[in-house]
Design a protein around this motif. Structure first.
Motif, mmCIF file in Angstrom:
data_model
loop_
_atom_site.group_PDB
_atom_site.id
_atom_site.type_symbol
_atom_site.label_atom_id
_atom_site.label_comp_id
_atom_site.label_asym_id
_atom_site.label_seq_id
_atom_site.Cartn_x
_atom_site.Cartn_y
_atom_site.Cartn_z
ATOM 1 N N THR A 160 0.839 -1.190 0.000
ATOM 2 C CA THR A 160 0.000 0.000 0.000
ATOM 3 C C THR A 160 0.880 1.248 0.000
ATOM 4 O OG1 THR A 160 -0.138 0.032 2.406
ATOM 5 C CG2 THR A 160 -1.858 -1.175 1.221
ATOM 6 N N HIS A 161 0.316 2.359 -0.523
ATOM 7 C CA HIS A 161 1.016 3.651 -0.552
ATOM 8 C C HIS A 161 0.000 4.746 -0.276
ATOM 9 C CE1 HIS A 161 3.824 6.813 -1.627
ATOM 10 N NE2 HIS A 161 2.931 7.311 -2.485
ATOM 11 N N LEU A 162 0.348 5.658 0.610
ATOM 12 C CA LEU A 162 -0.529 6.756 0.985
ATOM 13 C C LEU A 162 0.176 8.074 0.667
ATOM 14 C CD1 LEU A 162 -2.974 8.064 2.405
ATOM 15 C CD2 LEU A 162 -1.751 7.768 4.574
ATOM 16 N N ARG A 163 -0.537 8.967 -0.043
ATOM 17 C CA ARG A 163 -0.028 10.317 -0.346
ATOM 18 C C ARG A 163 -1.069 11.324 0.120
ATOM 19 N NH1 ARG A 163 -0.110 13.993 -4.631
ATOM 20 N NH2 ARG A 163 -1.544 12.626 -5.771
ATOM 21 N N GLU A 164 -0.619 12.238 0.960
ATOM 22 C CA GLU A 164 -1.514 13.244 1.521
ATOM 23 C C GLU A 164 -1.223 14.595 0.893
ATOM 24 O OE1 GLU A 164 -2.791 15.118 5.878
ATOM 25 O OE2 GLU A 164 -1.465 13.371 5.734
ATOM 26 N N SER A 165 -2.286 15.287 0.487
ATOM 27 C CA SER A 165 -2.154 16.608 -0.141
ATOM 28 C C SER A 165 -3.384 17.427 0.201
ATOM 29 C CB SER A 165 -1.994 16.473 -1.653
ATOM 30 O OG SER A 165 -3.139 15.855 -2.227
ATOM 31 N N THR A 166 -3.352 18.670 -0.276
ATOM 32 C CA THR A 166 -4.500 19.555 -0.083
ATOM 33 C C THR A 166 -5.001 20.013 -1.426
ATOM 34 O OG1 THR A 166 -3.044 21.472 0.127
ATOM 35 C CG2 THR A 166 -3.702 20.334 2.175
ATOM 36 N N ALA A 167 -6.248 20.383 -1.471
ATOM 37 C CA ALA A 167 -6.869 20.836 -2.708
ATOM 38 C C ALA A 167 -7.893 21.901 -2.370
ATOM 39 C CB ALA A 167 -7.523 19.655 -3.432
ATOM 40 N N GLY A 168 -8.388 22.529 -3.386
ATOM 41 C CA GLY A 168 -9.382 23.573 -3.190
ATOM 42 C C GLY A 168 -8.786 24.944 -3.405
ATOM 43 N N LEU A 169 -9.665 25.967 -3.472
ATOM 44 C CA LEU A 169 -9.222 27.326 -3.741
ATOM 45 C C LEU A 169 -8.349 27.848 -2.617
ATOM 46 C CD1 LEU A 169 -9.428 29.780 -5.625
ATOM 47 C CD2 LEU A 169 -11.484 30.472 -4.370
ATOM 48 N N ILE A 175 -15.632 9.979 -0.891
ATOM 49 C CA ILE A 175 -14.715 8.857 -1.138
ATOM 50 C C ILE A 175 -14.845 8.493 -2.597
ATOM 51 C CG2 ILE A 175 -14.130 6.475 -0.548
ATOM 52 C CD1 ILE A 175 -15.383 6.947 2.183
ATOM 53 N N GLU A 176 -13.738 8.613 -3.336
ATOM 54 C CA GLU A 176 -13.714 8.320 -4.774
ATOM 55 C C GLU A 176 -12.849 7.076 -4.996
ATOM 56 O OE1 GLU A 176 -12.284 11.744 -6.764
ATOM 57 O OE2 GLU A 176 -13.939 13.059 -6.095
ATOM 58 N N GLU A 177 -13.445 6.055 -5.621
ATOM 59 C CA GLU A 177 -12.736 4.806 -5.885
ATOM 60 C C GLU A 177 -12.057 4.881 -7.246
ATOM 61 O OE1 GLU A 177 -15.159 1.367 -5.272
ATOM 62 O OE2 GLU A 177 -16.351 2.337 -3.702
ATOM 63 N N LYS A 178 -10.846 4.317 -7.311
ATOM 64 C CA LYS A 178 -10.058 4.293 -8.545
ATOM 65 C C LYS A 178 -9.542 2.879 -8.766
ATOM 66 C CE LYS A 178 -8.602 9.111 -8.050
ATOM 67 N NZ LYS A 178 -7.432 10.053 -7.953
ATOM 68 N N ALA A 179 -10.458 1.991 -9.112
ATOM 69 C CA ALA A 179 -10.091 0.589 -9.327
ATOM 70 C C ALA A 179 -11.199 -0.073 -10.126
ATOM 71 C CB ALA A 179 -9.872 -0.130 -8.004
ATOM 72 N N ASP A 180 -10.876 -1.249 -10.670
ATOM 73 C CA ASP A 180 -11.851 -2.019 -11.444
ATOM 74 C C ASP A 180 -12.511 -3.112 -10.605
ATOM 75 O OD1 ASP A 180 -9.598 -3.487 -11.091
ATOM 76 O OD2 ASP A 180 -9.497 -4.255 -13.150
ATOM 77 N N TYR A 203 -8.297 4.472 -3.702
ATOM 78 C CA TYR A 203 -9.412 5.373 -3.447
ATOM 79 C C TYR A 203 -8.856 6.644 -2.830
ATOM 80 C CZ TYR A 203 -8.790 3.167 1.115
ATOM 81 O OH TYR A 203 -8.244 2.678 2.269
ATOM 82 N N GLU A 204 -9.596 7.726 -3.001
ATOM 83 C CA GLU A 204 -9.254 9.019 -2.425
ATOM 84 C C GLU A 204 -10.325 9.425 -1.428
ATOM 85 O OE1 GLU A 204 -6.757 11.279 -5.979
ATOM 86 O OE2 GLU A 204 -8.746 11.987 -5.374
ATOM 87 N N ILE A 205 -9.830 9.955 -0.307
ATOM 88 C CA ILE A 205 -10.727 10.459 0.728
ATOM 89 C C ILE A 205 -10.541 11.975 0.787
ATOM 90 C CG2 ILE A 205 -11.391 10.336 3.150
ATOM 91 C CD1 ILE A 205 -10.108 7.611 3.311
ATOM 92 N N ARG A 206 -11.602 12.722 0.526
ATOM 93 C CA ARG A 206 -11.579 14.186 0.557
ATOM 94 C C ARG A 206 -12.347 14.656 1.788
ATOM 95 N NH1 ARG A 206 -9.995 16.821 -4.110
ATOM 96 N NH2 ARG A 206 -9.395 15.406 -5.815
ATOM 97 N N ILE A 207 -11.588 15.285 2.708
ATOM 98 C CA ILE A 207 -12.156 15.712 3.980
ATOM 99 C C ILE A 207 -12.023 17.225 4.077
ATOM 100 C CG2 ILE A 207 -12.082 15.415 6.480
ATOM 101 C CD1 ILE A 207 -10.641 12.796 6.049
ATOM 102 N N PRO A 208 -13.135 17.955 4.233
ATOM 103 C CA PRO A 208 -13.028 19.407 4.438
ATOM 104 C C PRO A 208 -12.297 19.712 5.743
ATOM 105 C CG PRO A 208 -15.260 18.792 3.789
ATOM 106 C CD PRO A 208 -14.530 17.518 4.094
ATOM 107 N N THR A 209 -11.711 20.922 5.780
ATOM 108 C CA THR A 209 -10.934 21.280 6.966
ATOM 109 C C THR A 209 -11.812 21.306 8.215
ATOM 110 O OG1 THR A 209 -9.463 22.612 5.573
ATOM 111 C CG2 THR A 209 -9.417 23.036 7.959
#
Length: 679
Positions: free
Chosen positions: A571-580, A621-626, A662-668
């Motif tokens: 497994t690999h986890l990458r944490e980042s931020t997004a949004g305006l 939660i956005e899944e990226k797999a088949d 999968y990606e987990i998008r959590i508001p601040t």
């Protein structure tokens, strides 16, 4: 029938239906009926339920059974009766006690000899010291050593004999516990027979079928599954572990197995309506009927004949049977049943004494009395009035109307019609106080102890696995089941089932691939839960637990780890931020699974992964797999929410890689206190 009148027919047990508790046995007897039509059929077990006896004539139109009763005989077995296991255990116990007494006596002798030692004579104060005779001391020590050596050798022999006697006693006790209860334990046997009265026989050769219920029989299903790798079908052999202690050996009988409860109620429930208002429906009939007119005159001819020379009532017959079983040759006789009383107009066949008070104000009814008769006046002569204190202590009368019988009096199967020898105004009336046979009660109690047997591994009682439905399984061949109270295996038949081998792994929990058999039931018969012995390519693999499989159902049976298939997960986890304003935390999870098939055949592997679930609409939660969500099938109810499945066919000697994430998008504002969960 005790005076030798009537025919005596031997019977043979033909078939048995074993229920969840208890069994129904079917016996056949054949013979020629005499002019009086009376027949006594022998061979019935001592644990028989008298209320379950049924009889009918087979293959003889116009001949029918008009009466069937259970009677008990006491007959001596003779001086040459074989010794049973109980007498052998008593003999072995006496032998053990004698061996133990000899050992204890030898130990006492050894203690006595070991206590022999030289004692110097007393010396006065002025006497000089004397020399000790050393030779005498040594001779005494040699004597004691020689005697102790012989005694210890004898003690070893006695202890060996005691161990042998204890072993023989334990074997005898175990043999007694496992022995069949079909053999009589005394020289005076209690024999249970059925007295039949046949009508329309005309000295014909007829065959009679007797059916009766017995306690003390249980069964659980077991299976044996034979499968060949690469084959899409298999052979499932249905077997049953049956234990019975019904006081008769089932030898060469046709066996059927049922999940039904033998003692279940057979009456239909009634749902009564609820009415609001002043007008109500008429109350349901209470079950009480007015006794027929002239009931007292029914026995006038019987009373005019004078006392009988010898008569034993029903309780006396039970006591005689008990004495016979204990070893005393006591004859058993049953009082003849009186002729049936004339039935009233079309009312049900309930008889009762006329109330002692007018119907408008009936006397209080207590359990145990006849319908409509107060127990206080059950044996009182006509016109007797209770004393003032008794009348003052009497309960208040019930409301006007017909007497309301108790629940015991409405149990029609337990009501007994009392004969002409009864006293106290009970003759010709129905009462719920049936006589109790202590011998039969003791036999049934011992028979029902078989339900406490420990179950085999993975076994489940049929009532627990059958659910709301009942099933019956008929054995393909006749079987022998002795009455010893231990488990015996009976082969029922072979069931064709669909099989396919699949491999399952959950690498996020354990990086091991497990082999499973997907079992599908394509028959119209349910498969109950129980142990299944799995054989693959004629090699025994393991014993697993088979769940209940309804017709058309599919279940998995685990076979253990598959060493020929390897799985690795990274497994690999990458944490980042997004949004305006970078107000959303993005957790990108990547999953990489590698599979390697080292077997010589292609396999189908199912890989289970999990995706987080949320109840907050702001967390996405956005899944990226088949992968796919599992289908709602046989195992859908056991999979956790968020489970995802990969299914792939892996050829022999190849590897495959599976990538997903999968990606987990959590508001601040939705961040958890102490940080967000990363894995």
């Amino acid at each position: 029938m005790t005076d030798g009148s009537g025919q005596r027919w031997e019977s043979a047990l033909d078939s048995v239906v074993v229920y969840a508790r208890g069994a129904v046995c079917r016996r056949l007897a054949r013979g020629t009926v005499g002019p009086d039509g009376r027949v006594r059929v022998t061979g019935l077990p001592r644990s028989l339920d008298p209320g379950s006896l049924r009889a009918r004539v087979l293959g003889a139109p116009g001949v029918r059974v008009t009466e069937a009763r259970v009677v008990v005989e006491a007959s001596p077995l003779g001086a040459d009766a074989p010794e049973d296991a109980g007498h052998e255990v008593d003999r072995l116990r006496d032998a053990r006690d004698a061996a133990e007494a000899r050992r204890d006596r030898q130990l006492a002798l050894i203690k006595e000899v070991a206590g022999i030692h030289p004692v110097a004579p007393g010396r006065k104060r002025d006497d000089p010291h004397r020399r000790t005779p050393v030779d005498a001391w040594l001779e005494l020590a040699d004597f004691v050593d020689e005697r102790l050596t012989g005694m210890h050798a004898r003690l070893a022999e006695l202890e060996e004999a005691l161990r042998g006697a204890e072993h023989a006693l334990s074997v005898g006790v175990d043999r007694l516990r496992r022995s069949s209860t079909d053999a009589l334990s005394t020289h005076v046997g209690t024999l249970v027979c059925a007295d039949l009265t046949l009508d329309g026989s005309n000295d014909a050769d007829v065959e009679v079928e007797l059916e009766y219920g017995v306690p003390g029989a249980v069964w659980v299903p077991t299976y044996r599954l034979a499968h060949r790798q690469g084959d899409g079908s298999g052979r499932l052999l249905l077997r049953a572990s049956v234990a019975q202690r019904t006081d008769e050996d089932w030898t060469g009988v046709r066996v059927a197995l049922s999940t039904a409860d033998l003692r279940r109620r057979s009456d239909l429930p009634r749902l009564r309506s609820i009415r609001l208002g002043r007008r109500q429906d008429a109350p349901a009939p209470s079950g009480w009927r007015e006794p027929p007119a002239g009931l007292a005159d029914l026995f006038s001819g019987y009373d005019a004949a004078g006392p009988r020379p010898f008569a034993v009532s029903a309780p006396g017959a039970a006591a005689a049977g008990y004495a016979a079983d204990a070893g005393a040759p006591v004859p058993v006789s049953a009082a003849p049943m009186p002729p049936p009383a004339p039935a009233p107009a079309p009312a049900p066949a309930m008889r009762a004494r006329r109330p002692s008070v007018p119907p408008a104000a009936p006397a209080p009814q207590a359990p145990g009395g006849a319908y409509g008769a107060p127990p206080a006046f059950a044996g009182a002569p006509a016109g007797l009035v209770p004393s003032a204190p008794a009348a003052a202590m009497a309960p208040p009368p019930p409301p006007p109307g017909p007497p309301q019988p108790s629940g015991a009096e409405l149990d029609y199967a337990a009501l007994v019609l009392h004969g002409p020898d009864e006293q106290g105004g009970r003759r010709g009336l129905l009462f719920p106080d049936a006589p109790v046979d202590p011998v039969a009660t003791e036999y049934r109690r011992r028979a029902e102890a078989v339900a406490a047997l420990p179950l085999p591994g993975h076994a489940v009682w049929p009532r627990a696995s059958a659910g709301s439905f009942d099933h019956r399984f008929d054995a393909a061949a006749r079987a022998d089941i002795p009455s010893d109270g231990t488990w015996h295996t009976v082969t029922v038949g072979e069931i064709a089932v669909g099989l396919r081998t699949e491999y399952l792994c959950v690498p996020s929990v354990e990086q091991t691939v497990y082999a499973t058999l997907v079992l599908s039931n394509a028959t119209d018969q349910a498969l109950l839960a129980g142990p299944v012995e799995v054989t693959v390519d004629d090699d025994f693999l393991l014993t697993a637990a088979l769940p209940t499989l309804a017709p058309g159902g599919v279940r998995r049976v685990g076979l253990g780890p598959a060493e020929g298939i390897r799985v690795t997960r990274r497994t690999h986890l990458r944490e980042s931020t997004a949004g305006l304003r970078n107000n959303t935390t993005v957790l990108d999870h990547r999953v990489h699974v590698e599979l390697a098939n080292r077997l010589a055949r292609p396999v189908t592997v199912e890989v289970h992964e999990r995706v987080p679930v949320t109840s907050d609409g702001d967390v996405r939660i956005e899944e990226k797999a088949d992968w796919t969500a599992p289908e709602e099938g046989a195992d859908g109810d056991r999979l956790a929410p968020g489970t995802r499945v990969w299914r792939l066919d892996l050829p022999a000697g190849t590897t495959a890689a599976l990538d997903g994430g999968y990606e987990i998008r959590i508001p601040t504002g939705k961040a958890l206190v102490g940080g967000n969960r990363r894995s």
